[in-house]
Scaffold this motif. Structure first.
Motif, short mmCIF file in Angstrom:
data_model
loop_
_atom_site.label_atom_id
_atom_site.label_comp_id
_atom_site.label_asym_id
_atom_site.label_seq_id
_atom_site.Cartn_x
_atom_site.Cartn_y
_atom_site.Cartn_z
N LEU B 114 -2.47 30.94 61.97
CA LEU B 114 -2.80 29.86 61.04
C LEU B 114 -4.17 29.35 61.46
N ILE B 115 -5.12 29.33 60.52
CA ILE B 115 -6.45 28.79 60.82
C ILE B 115 -6.57 27.40 60.21
N LEU B 116 -6.91 26.44 61.07
CA LEU B 116 -7.13 25.06 60.64
C LEU B 116 -8.61 24.74 60.78
N ASP B 117 -9.18 24.06 59.77
CA ASP B 117 -10.58 23.65 59.87
C ASP B 117 -10.73 22.28 60.50
N ASP B 118 -9.67 21.48 60.46
CA ASP B 118 -9.73 20.19 61.12
C ASP B 118 -8.40 19.94 61.81
N GLU B 119 -8.39 18.96 62.65
CA GLU B 119 -7.18 18.66 63.43
C GLU B 119 -6.60 17.32 62.99
N LEU B 124 -2.07 19.36 61.94
CA LEU B 124 -1.38 19.67 63.20
C LEU B 124 0.13 19.69 63.01
N GLN B 125 0.63 18.80 62.17
CA GLN B 125 2.08 18.79 61.92
C GLN B 125 2.52 20.07 61.20
N LEU B 126 1.70 20.50 60.27
CA LEU B 126 2.00 21.77 59.60
C LEU B 126 2.04 22.90 60.63
N VAL B 137 3.73 32.65 65.89
CA VAL B 137 2.55 32.21 65.14
C VAL B 137 1.56 31.54 66.09
N LYS B 138 0.28 31.93 65.95
CA LYS B 138 -0.78 31.31 66.73
C LYS B 138 -1.60 30.39 65.83
N VAL B 139 -2.20 29.36 66.42
CA VAL B 139 -2.99 28.39 65.66
C VAL B 139 -4.41 28.37 66.18
N TYR B 140 -5.35 28.74 65.32
CA TYR B 140 -6.78 28.78 65.66
C TYR B 140 -7.46 27.62 64.94
N SER B 141 -8.04 26.73 65.72
CA SER B 141 -8.74 25.57 65.15
C SER B 141 -10.23 25.81 65.16
N THR B 142 -10.83 25.77 63.97
CA THR B 142 -12.29 25.99 63.85
C THR B 142 -13.02 24.65 63.77
N SER B 143 -12.31 23.55 64.09
CA SER B 143 -12.92 22.23 63.85
C SER B 143 -14.24 22.07 64.60
N LEU B 282 -14.54 33.62 71.11
CA LEU B 282 -13.91 33.01 72.28
C LEU B 282 -13.29 31.67 71.89
N THR B 283 -12.08 31.43 72.40
CA THR B 283 -11.43 30.14 72.17
C THR B 283 -10.97 29.57 73.51
N GLN B 284 -10.70 28.27 73.47
CA GLN B 284 -10.04 27.59 74.58
C GLN B 284 -8.60 27.34 74.18
N ARG B 285 -7.70 27.57 75.11
CA ARG B 285 -6.28 27.34 74.84
C ARG B 285 -5.93 25.94 75.31
#
Lengths: 295, 295
Positions: B114-119, B124-126, B137-143, B282-285
């Motif tokens: 799931l890609i989120l553009d904002d937090e 986040l609840q979704l 399911v993994k969650v990638y935040s591009t915010s 690269l992401t931070q977990r």
């Protein structure tokens, strides 16, 4: 057995299959002088490689049947390219070669496959040698497919090395390494034949012999109306029994294999075969004995 | 929390990503009437779908920044298409939607993302809801990526469902089913929010937050001079430590990750990112707590 004088290694026959193209670009097989034959290399479809497309006008690896090669009026880029390649490396060419090793990748999860167009003793011995060195190698024989239009057909001994899964337009280090290793093993075999080092021991060899191709169910617009069934996806070289699922439509309905005997599908979900009307290729798995050099 | 009135499901934003395109073509999400909101669907780039290309003139999913949308002189097919889509479904449009679910596939072995553009709390609840239903399911935040040019940015809540590995121009039944399930779960979540059924329990949520992109080493012609290292290939969402191998060149030389801290790469070897200068992201977990409906 004939002596090999010149061996041609070909990459980029399909311009978006980067393994072969980058093996050529990186000069991996240039300056190989340790063999009892000359090694030459060819980037077969440079314009398609530059465009990152399988082909520009038509599939180069379906452009080598004799009628096409003799028809000067055919004007696709690949027709011209095929004539040039045949006129240079073919039997009547300026620079004829004894062997062609054509490097390909597939999006199907097939691992390393050696494709043979005929089952001559020499071809089978090469196959047995590669399988002895690496038992994971599979051998697909197209001798019963009727197809004789591949680039490799212009040489007395023409083979294809097909490695997958690889996404077109990407580099895959594992596939790159596997392909390089297989080429080196083929060269080693050819050298042993030249050196007459082969022993006379019989090697059992498993062949996957071409049987037929199966297309997707399609609507009138030609669009697929079903997908490879998850139980078939990635199951290349595994037995497919009558009644096993092969397709699933978008509503979840399953379609079963209606053949009468167990077969072995390959090229399952190969991206380039959608346009050719091929969802997968059925083969028969058969054991043969052949004599040749030991690994 | 706001009430959702209209939800837009989008496929074919990239014309060669068939999962979303065929979910639209097959009418899978048409005539969904059981929810407390309307569901509408859109095949976003029909010409690219017909041509089986990611895009015709430029990437549609990079064509929605506000300056582009306000510039009527931009004439790529995708610029026109972006303006039409924004004028119809955007906040000031004829037919505004509260939520956009944009369906994508990747050639990277990322599973379901799931890609989120904002937090925002709602986003986040979704995410927490989807992860509770399916822990894979993994969650990638591009915010923090600075990018606000995706199609989904024209809605107050815009998300992307990204499933892989899938080869562009192919159907993959598993990815098709996963994507359909995720969409149904998103709709279920939105319905629960509308019905105010959410509980107040805190859910820990793992986010993969955008850090930076890494390109391939390249020569002056722009061609990659190295490949993703086999130890990194397919290791999406796995820790990459300083000194771990990331690339291998054609002669077999390894290049190591030179960063100072452990990171989590995604989109490793995505085919469409070669032209964008991205070998992987690269992401931070990071772990966050959020409150929302329970699964």
């Amino acid at each position: 057995m004939s002596r090999f004088k010149r061996v041609l290694i070909v990459g980029g026959t399909h311009g978006n299959e980067w393994t072969g193209a980058y093996l050529m670009r990186s000069g991996t097989f240039d300056a190989l002088t340790q063999y009892s034959f000359d090694v030459v290399t060819l980037l077969a479809n440079p314009r398609a490689v530059a465009a990152n497309l399988r082909y520009i006008g038509r599939d180069l690896n379906r452009s080598f049947d004799r009628q096409r090669l003799n028809n000067d009026r055919l004007s696709h880029y690949e027709d011209q390219q095929a004539r040039e390649i045949a006129q240079r490396f073919g039997a009547d060419g300026d620079d004829p070669v004894d062997v062609i090793i054509d490097l390909h990748t597939t999006t199907a999860d097939m691992g390393s496959t050696l494709i043979l167009d005929d089952e001559s003793p020499q071809a089978l011995q090469l196959a047995a040698y590669l399988c002895a060195v690496d038992p994971s190698v599979k051998v697909y024989s197209t001798s019963r497919s009727g197809r004789r239009d591949g680039l490799r057909t212009i040489a007395p001994l023409g083979i294809c090395i097909e490695v997958g899964p690889v996404v077109p337009g990407t580099l895959d280090a594992a596939a790159f390494g596997q392909t390089r290793s297989l080429v080196m093993q083929v060269l080693e075999f050819l050298d042993r034949v030249n050196q007459a080092e082969q022993s006379e021991c019989a090697t059992p060899l498993t062949l996957y012999r071409h049987l037929e191709t199966i297309d997707y169910p399609r609507n009138q617009a030609g669009q697929p109306t079903a997908m490879i069934h998850p139980q078939l996806q990635r199951q290349n070289y595994q037995p497919l029994h009558p009644g096993d699922p092969i397709f699933i439509d978008f509503a979840g309905n399953m379609m079963a294999y209606a053949g009468a005997e167990t077969v072995y599908p390959i090229f399952i979900n190969e991206v380039a075969y959608y346009e050719k009307g091929i969802a997968f290729v059925l083969t028969q798995r058969q054991q043969v004995d052949c004599y040749g050099p030991t690994a």
